[in-house]
Design a protein around this motif. Structure first.
Motif, mmCIF file in Angstrom:
data_model
loop_
_atom_site.group_PDB
_atom_site.id
_atom_site.type_symbol
_atom_site.label_atom_id
_atom_site.label_comp_id
_atom_site.label_asym_id
_atom_site.label_seq_id
_atom_site.Cartn_x
_atom_site.Cartn_y
_atom_site.Cartn_z
ATOM 1 N N MET A 146 0.843 -1.172 0.000
ATOM 2 C CA MET A 146 0.000 0.000 0.000
ATOM 3 C C MET A 146 0.894 1.243 0.000
ATOM 4 N N GLU A 147 0.503 2.214 -0.782
ATOM 5 C CA GLU A 147 1.249 3.455 -0.919
ATOM 6 C C GLU A 147 0.458 4.597 -0.299
ATOM 7 N N LYS A 148 1.113 5.403 0.550
ATOM 8 C CA LYS A 148 0.459 6.562 1.169
ATOM 9 C C LYS A 148 1.121 7.832 0.658
ATOM 10 N N THR A 149 0.293 8.803 0.279
ATOM 11 C CA THR A 149 0.794 10.079 -0.212
ATOM 12 C C THR A 149 -0.078 11.193 0.352
ATOM 13 N N THR A 150 0.557 12.299 0.717
ATOM 14 C CA THR A 150 -0.145 13.451 1.253
ATOM 15 C C THR A 150 -0.077 14.594 0.249
ATOM 16 N N TYR A 151 -1.222 15.255 0.045
ATOM 17 C CA TYR A 151 -1.324 16.375 -0.895
ATOM 18 C C TYR A 151 -1.903 17.584 -0.180
ATOM 19 N N SER A 152 -1.458 18.760 -0.575
ATOM 20 C CA SER A 152 -2.070 19.977 -0.047
ATOM 21 C C SER A 152 -3.325 20.266 -0.861
ATOM 22 N N VAL A 153 -4.303 20.865 -0.198
ATOM 23 C CA VAL A 153 -5.559 21.207 -0.864
ATOM 24 C C VAL A 153 -6.008 22.582 -0.380
ATOM 25 N N LYS A 154 -6.361 23.431 -1.327
ATOM 26 C CA LYS A 154 -6.834 24.777 -1.000
ATOM 27 C C LYS A 154 -8.334 24.850 -1.223
ATOM 28 N N GLY A 155 -8.984 25.690 -0.439
ATOM 29 C CA GLY A 155 -10.407 25.925 -0.614
ATOM 30 C C GLY A 155 -11.277 25.354 0.491
ATOM 31 N N MET A 156 -10.685 24.600 1.413
ATOM 32 C CA MET A 156 -11.466 24.059 2.530
ATOM 33 C C MET A 156 -11.533 25.106 3.635
ATOM 34 N N SER A 157 -12.763 25.349 4.135
ATOM 35 C CA SER A 157 -12.903 26.339 5.190
ATOM 36 C C SER A 157 -13.742 25.855 6.368
ATOM 37 N N CYS B 172 -8.705 7.502 2.893
ATOM 38 C CA CYS B 172 -8.270 8.900 2.871
ATOM 39 C C CYS B 172 -8.480 9.519 4.242
ATOM 40 N N ASP B 173 -7.570 10.406 4.585
ATOM 41 C CA ASP B 173 -7.657 11.180 5.824
ATOM 42 C C ASP B 173 -7.498 12.642 5.439
ATOM 43 N N VAL B 174 -8.502 13.444 5.750
ATOM 44 C CA VAL B 174 -8.509 14.854 5.368
ATOM 45 C C VAL B 174 -8.337 15.709 6.614
ATOM 46 N N SER B 175 -7.446 16.696 6.549
ATOM 47 C CA SER B 175 -7.191 17.589 7.681
ATOM 48 C C SER B 175 -7.507 19.030 7.294
ATOM 49 N N LEU B 176 -8.513 19.596 7.930
ATOM 50 C CA LEU B 176 -8.846 21.004 7.723
ATOM 51 C C LEU B 176 -7.734 21.879 8.290
ATOM 52 N N GLU B 177 -7.258 21.533 9.462
ATOM 53 C CA GLU B 177 -6.220 22.308 10.143
ATOM 54 C C GLU B 177 -4.939 22.414 9.319
ATOM 55 N N ASN B 178 -4.537 21.311 8.692
ATOM 56 C CA ASN B 178 -3.295 21.295 7.915
ATOM 57 C C ASN B 178 -3.516 21.563 6.431
ATOM 58 N N ALA B 179 -4.768 21.702 6.025
ATOM 59 C CA ALA B 179 -5.137 21.946 4.624
ATOM 60 C C ALA B 179 -4.509 20.906 3.708
ATOM 61 N N ASN B 180 -4.703 19.612 4.086
ATOM 62 C CA ASN B 180 -4.168 18.545 3.251
ATOM 63 C C ASN B 180 -4.994 17.276 3.401
ATOM 64 N N THR C 175 -15.197 21.646 -8.567
ATOM 65 C CA THR C 175 -15.420 22.115 -7.201
ATOM 66 C C THR C 175 -14.564 23.347 -6.933
ATOM 67 N N LYS C 176 -14.684 23.881 -5.731
ATOM 68 C CA LYS C 176 -13.854 25.038 -5.354
ATOM 69 C C LYS C 176 -12.502 24.610 -4.769
ATOM 70 N N PHE C 177 -12.259 23.315 -4.709
ATOM 71 C CA PHE C 177 -11.036 22.810 -4.093
ATOM 72 C C PHE C 177 -9.920 22.654 -5.128
ATOM 73 N N ASN C 178 -8.711 23.046 -4.743
ATOM 74 C CA ASN C 178 -7.537 22.914 -5.601
ATOM 75 C C ASN C 178 -6.536 21.987 -4.948
ATOM 76 N N VAL C 179 -6.244 20.886 -5.610
ATOM 77 C CA VAL C 179 -5.241 19.956 -5.117
ATOM 78 C C VAL C 179 -3.889 20.393 -5.673
ATOM 79 N N GLU C 180 -2.915 20.463 -4.786
ATOM 80 C CA GLU C 180 -1.586 20.887 -5.203
ATOM 81 C C GLU C 180 -0.599 19.766 -4.956
ATOM 82 N N SER C 181 0.639 20.071 -4.998
ATOM 83 C CA SER C 181 1.695 19.066 -4.946
ATOM 84 C C SER C 181 1.635 18.186 -3.699
#
Length: 70
Positions: free
Chosen positions: A1-12, A33-41, A62-68
């Protein structure tokens, strides 16, 4: 299993977190998936790698932008 974390903008708020989780869970390649509002990722667990472009396409309407990955 591969785990990767991505930043995401637009969560409020927690509703945003729920929408991101729902969208990710609908994609068959993502096992968990694990989503963190506090860390925006979010962190995803997959059997094989999922491209950044694929993740961006999941949120294209959507209004969400996934980044690197982090």
């Amino acid at each position: 299993m591969e785990k990767t974390t991505y930043s995401v903008k637009g969560m409020s708020c927690e509703q945003c977190v729920a929408k991101v989780e729902k969208a990710l869970n609908e994609y068959s390649e993502i096992i968990r998936c694990d989503v963190s509002l506090e860390n925006a990722n979010f962190t995803i667990a997959t059997q094989s790698s999922v491209s950044l472009e694929k993740l961006q396409s999941i949120f294209a309407d959507t209004k969400f932008n996934v980044e690197s990955s982090l």
